[in-house]
Design a protein around this motif. Structure first.
Motif: not given
Length: 290
Positions: A130-131, A126, A134, A137
């Motif tokens: 991801l943070k 994350y 997208t 996230n």
């Protein structure tokens, strides 16, 4: 507490970790009919707390460049220069090692494996990927943050029970409206840091509708403990009241009275989760109807 010790304590995000520990405790207490065995229960709680604290410290380390430009985080130990990166890294490693040691020795290997996977999921998958990748996230990365009640359950039973997965599901669906409410209020901060949070990439109005959608989805998820026989009418009544208030907040957020109303939604979401899990526990301990 001395200044240096206070900085290390700040690295663990004690407020966030306290909520994580609370949901883990509920998982521990719901896992068995009576009082859970003391050693695995206590070790499970300590191990989960240490792992969450380690993940929080790694989050500080990876996000240090972001934290410098965000008003909410500029005072943190790394961007303010009160700690060095290698100190934070060493601290996180020690916490993680202690966590795994406690869990392996005094709970079971499955708990240790799942806890380590959650640590990596939040701290690396994350925070580091991801943070920044997208606007969804927090939806995808929320799985790691939703795991503590499952981890607590496994710590005292050694198995992944369907009811434990229901607890995970509730926290997983709760996470987006909880975090997006904060992201709406802190939109400018995230934009300045070039973090693609949903209010930054798709706008505040779009995010408000997503908060409402996930709040409605959360209402459905919170009915599952009653529908599956995990909980009884006491929990159902409490959950319906809490859900009704959350839906009111989410609808009001579509046309809020002020910019700060998003923080009121954020604040209520924390109270909501704590009370919902408290209702689960009280219902669990109530004597069965005659």
């Amino acid at each position: 507490m001395g200044p240096k010790l206070r900085q290390y304590w700040t690295l663990t995000k004690p407020g966030v970790v306290a909520l994580i520990a609370f949901t883990a405790v509920i998982g521990i207490l719901l896992a068995v009919p009576g009082v859970p065995p003391l050693v695995p229960a206590a070790a499970g709680l300590v191990g989960i707390w240490l792992a969450a604290s380690s993940a929080a410290a790694i989050n500080h380390l990876i996000d240090q460049r972001i934290d410098v430009v965000m008003a909410r985080t500029a005072h943190r130990p790394l961007p303010s220069g009160q700690l060095r990166p290698r100190q934070v890294f060493a601290f996180a490693c020690v916490l993680a090692a202690l966590s795994m040691t406690v869990l392996v020795l005094w709970t079971n290997v499955l708990t240790a494996v799942l806890t380590f996977a959650s640590l990596i999921g939040y701290a690396i998958v994350y925070t580091a990927w991801l943070k920044r990748a997208t606007p969804q996230n927090i939806v995808i990365g929320g799985l790691a943050g939703a795991s503590p009640p499952l981890l607590g359950w496994v710590a005292v039973t050694g198995e992944v029970h369907p009811h434990a997965l229901l607890l995970l599901l509730i926290v997983f669906v709760w996470t987006p409206p909880h975090f997006w409410a904060l992201a709406i209020f802190r939109r400018d901060d995230y934009a300045r840091a070039l973090i693609p949070m949903l209010p930054v990439t798709h706008g505040v109005v779009y995010t408000r509708w997503h908060v409402l959608f996930y709040t409605l989805l959360l209402t459905v998820a919170t009915m599952l403990p009653w529908l599956t026989g995990m909980s009884g009418p006491f929990y159902l009544g409490g959950a319906l009241v809490l859900d009704a208030v959350f839906i009111y907040y989410a609808i009001r957020l579509l046309n809020p009275p002020s910019e700060r109303f998003a923080m009121a939604v954020f604040g209520y979401s924390i109270v909501y989760l704590m009370l919902l899990f408290a209702f689960l526990l009280i219902d669990h301990w109530l004597p069965p109807p005659a």
